[in-house]
Design a protein around this motif. Structure first.
Motif, PDB file in Angstrom:
ATOM      1  N   ALA A 130      15.814 -48.643   2.641  1.00  0.00           N
ATOM      2  CA  ALA A 130      14.844 -49.416   1.853  1.00  0.00           C
ATOM      3  C   ALA A 130      13.902 -48.479   1.091  1.00  0.00           C
ATOM      4  CB  ALA A 130      14.051 -50.350   2.762  1.00  0.00           C
ATOM      5  N   ALA A 131      13.445 -47.417   1.746  1.00  0.00           N
ATOM      6  CA  ALA A 131      12.525 -46.467   1.103  1.00  0.00           C
ATOM      7  C   ALA A 131      13.210 -45.741  -0.053  1.00  0.00           C
ATOM      8  CB  ALA A 131      11.998 -45.466   2.125  1.00  0.00           C
ATOM      9  N   LYS A 132      14.477 -45.370   0.116  1.00  0.00           N
ATOM     10  CA  LYS A 132      15.204 -44.655  -0.940  1.00  0.00           C
ATOM     11  C   LYS A 132      15.303 -45.490  -2.213  1.00  0.00           C
ATOM     12  CE  LYS A 132      18.153 -41.578   1.738  1.00  0.00           C
ATOM     13  NZ  LYS A 132      19.536 -41.289   2.146  1.00  0.00           N
ATOM     14  N   ARG A 133      15.303 -46.796  -2.087  1.00  0.00           N
ATOM     15  CA  ARG A 133      15.425 -47.693  -3.242  1.00  0.00           C
ATOM     16  C   ARG A 133      14.076 -47.967  -3.916  1.00  0.00           C
ATOM     17  NH1 ARG A 133      19.378 -51.706   0.001  1.00  0.00           N
ATOM     18  NH2 ARG A 133      21.300 -50.521  -0.311  1.00  0.00           N
ATOM     19  N   GLN A 134      12.989 -47.623  -3.248  1.00  0.00           N
ATOM     20  CA  GLN A 134      11.642 -47.918  -3.739  1.00  0.00           C
ATOM     21  C   GLN A 134      11.118 -46.777  -4.609  1.00  0.00           C
ATOM     22  OE1 GLN A 134       9.525 -50.758  -3.149  1.00  0.00           O
ATOM     23  NE2 GLN A 134       8.456 -49.673  -4.790  1.00  0.00           N
ATOM     24  N   LYS A 135      10.562 -47.107  -5.754  1.00  0.00           N
ATOM     25  CA  LYS A 135       9.893 -46.113  -6.593  1.00  0.00           C
ATOM     26  C   LYS A 135       8.466 -45.953  -6.091  1.00  0.00           C
ATOM     27  CE  LYS A 135      12.400 -47.186 -10.812  1.00  0.00           C
ATOM     28  NZ  LYS A 135      12.345 -47.854 -12.105  1.00  0.00           N
ATOM     29  N   PRO A 136       7.881 -44.747  -6.186  1.00  0.00           N
ATOM     30  CA  PRO A 136       6.458 -44.598  -5.877  1.00  0.00           C
ATOM     31  C   PRO A 136       5.637 -45.533  -6.779  1.00  0.00           C
ATOM     32  CG  PRO A 136       7.506 -42.447  -6.025  1.00  0.00           C
ATOM     33  CD  PRO A 136       8.515 -43.466  -6.515  1.00  0.00           C
ATOM     34  N   PHE A 137       4.497 -45.997  -6.291  1.00  0.00           N
ATOM     35  CA  PHE A 137       3.675 -46.935  -7.050  1.00  0.00           C
ATOM     36  C   PHE A 137       2.207 -46.713  -6.739  1.00  0.00           C
ATOM     37  CE2 PHE A 137       5.209 -48.867  -3.165  1.00  0.00           C
ATOM     38  CZ  PHE A 137       4.095 -49.462  -2.596  1.00  0.00           C
ATOM     39  N   GLU A 145       2.912 -55.395  -7.785  1.00  0.00           N
ATOM     40  CA  GLU A 145       3.405 -56.184  -6.650  1.00  0.00           C
ATOM     41  C   GLU A 145       4.501 -55.455  -5.870  1.00  0.00           C
ATOM     42  OE1 GLU A 145       4.057 -60.327  -7.136  1.00  0.00           O
ATOM     43  OE2 GLU A 145       2.088 -60.639  -8.009  1.00  0.00           O
ATOM     44  N   SER A 146       4.478 -54.136  -5.933  1.00  0.00           N
ATOM     45  CA  SER A 146       5.456 -53.330  -5.201  1.00  0.00           C
ATOM     46  C   SER A 146       5.284 -53.460  -3.693  1.00  0.00           C
ATOM     47  CB  SER A 146       5.346 -51.859  -5.615  1.00  0.00           C
ATOM     48  OG  SER A 146       5.703 -51.709  -6.973  1.00  0.00           O
ATOM     49  N   LEU A 147       4.034 -53.615  -3.226  1.00  0.00           N
ATOM     50  CA  LEU A 147       3.808 -53.777  -1.783  1.00  0.00           C
ATOM     51  C   LEU A 147       4.476 -55.049  -1.271  1.00  0.00           C
ATOM     52  CD1 LEU A 147       0.114 -52.812  -0.970  1.00  0.00           C
ATOM     53  CD2 LEU A 147       2.180 -51.843   0.022  1.00  0.00           C
ATOM     54  N   LYS A 148       4.341 -56.121  -2.031  1.00  0.00           N
ATOM     55  CA  LYS A 148       4.958 -57.395  -1.636  1.00  0.00           C
ATOM     56  C   LYS A 148       6.470 -57.236  -1.525  1.00  0.00           C
ATOM     57  CE  LYS A 148       4.996 -62.259  -2.970  1.00  0.00           C
ATOM     58  NZ  LYS A 148       4.539 -63.230  -3.965  1.00  0.00           N
ATOM     59  N   HIS A 149       7.067 -56.587  -2.520  1.00  0.00           N
ATOM     60  CA  HIS A 149       8.511 -56.342  -2.498  1.00  0.00           C
ATOM     61  C   HIS A 149       8.882 -55.445  -1.313  1.00  0.00           C
ATOM     62  CE1 HIS A 149      12.568 -55.581  -3.872  1.00  0.00           C
ATOM     63  NE2 HIS A 149      12.314 -54.287  -3.750  1.00  0.00           N
ATOM     64  N   LYS A 201       2.359 -64.599   6.750  1.00  0.00           N
ATOM     65  CA  LYS A 201       2.380 -64.318   5.321  1.00  0.00           C
ATOM     66  C   LYS A 201       1.795 -62.923   5.084  1.00  0.00           C
ATOM     67  CE  LYS A 201       0.502 -66.047   0.984  1.00  0.00           C
ATOM     68  NZ  LYS A 201      -0.801 -65.586   0.561  1.00  0.00           N
ATOM     69  N   PHE A 202       2.439 -62.177   4.197  1.00  0.00           N
ATOM     70  CA  PHE A 202       1.983 -60.827   3.884  1.00  0.00           C
ATOM     71  C   PHE A 202       0.735 -60.881   3.012  1.00  0.00           C
ATOM     72  CE2 PHE A 202       2.138 -57.102   0.979  1.00  0.00           C
ATOM     73  CZ  PHE A 202       1.826 -56.128   1.920  1.00  0.00           C
ATOM     74  N   THR A 203      -0.333 -60.280   3.493  1.00  0.00           N
ATOM     75  CA  THR A 203      -1.576 -60.131   2.738  1.00  0.00           C
ATOM     76  C   THR A 203      -1.953 -58.657   2.818  1.00  0.00           C
ATOM     77  OG1 THR A 203      -2.294 -62.352   3.366  1.00  0.00           O
ATOM     78  CG2 THR A 203      -3.980 -60.858   2.537  1.00  0.00           C
TER      79      THR A 203
END
Length: 187
Positions: free
Chosen positions: A65-72, A100-104, A124-126
């Motif tokens: 999952a981390a490998k697919r995520q771009k820094p934000f 909204e990268s954190l939500k993803h 729910k994610f907050t």
């Protein structure tokens, strides 16, 4: 092991928030237990008790999952309370995430845990950083107003961590945290 997945702010962000919070933490109130600076993080997925034998697969899936995520970019700003301001049990600093990268990321890390056979807390994610826990429900309107004026430095989130929480082992019997794994965003 009691585990959670989180994004941890860099030390300069923690120090900035700590400097803002310090005069407020000196205010005597036996109902408020301020969180230690070194415990500040943004929880993406709370996993609870996870058997040791599941952690390898969990780590592999979190790495994917981390490998697919771009820094934000993120920023700690504003404030709030759970479950609400008039009946708070937790006081928190808010998180600005324009992409909204954190939500993803929360969705992908929760999915990774589920696919590993690990049960995920379904709340729910907050996005937030817990500043204080309250011994009883309190109206924290004045605290939220004060912390709502805070706007910390913008920083780039570059990794996700799997963290173990050991209850009652820290100073004053608070939780002690230990990073079990960390994976960089490579997307």
């Amino acid at each position: 092991m009691r585990l959670f997945v989180a994004v941890v702010p860099p030390i300069e962000v923690v120090e900035d928030l700590s400097e803002f919070a310090e005069p407020r933490r000196e205010y005597p109130d036996e109902d408020i237990r301020w969180a230690a600076d070194e415990h500040w993080h943004i929880t993406l997925a709370f996993l609870g008790d996870v058997p040791d034998w599941k952690t390898d697969e969990l780590g592999e899936r979190l790495e994917t999952a981390a490998k697919r995520q771009k820094p934000f970019e993120l920023q700690l700003t504003g404030a709030g309370a759970f479950p609400g301001v008039p009946d708070a049990r937790v006081l928190y600093a808010g998180v600005r995430d324009d992409t909204e990268s954190l939500k993803h990321l929360a969705m992908t890390t929760r999915s990774a845990a589920s696919r590993s056979g690990v049960e995920v807390d379904g709340r729910k994610f907050t996005p937030h950083v817990t500043l204080a826990r309250l011994r009883r429900q309190l109206d924290v309107t004045r605290w939220v107003r004060v912390f709502d004026t805070y706007a910390g430095p913008v920083w780039t989130a570059e990794s996700v961590q799997l963290i173990e929480s050991r209850l009652g082992e820290g100073p004053g019997h608070s939780a002690a945290y230990a990073t079990v794994g960390e994976w960089d965003f490579l997307g």
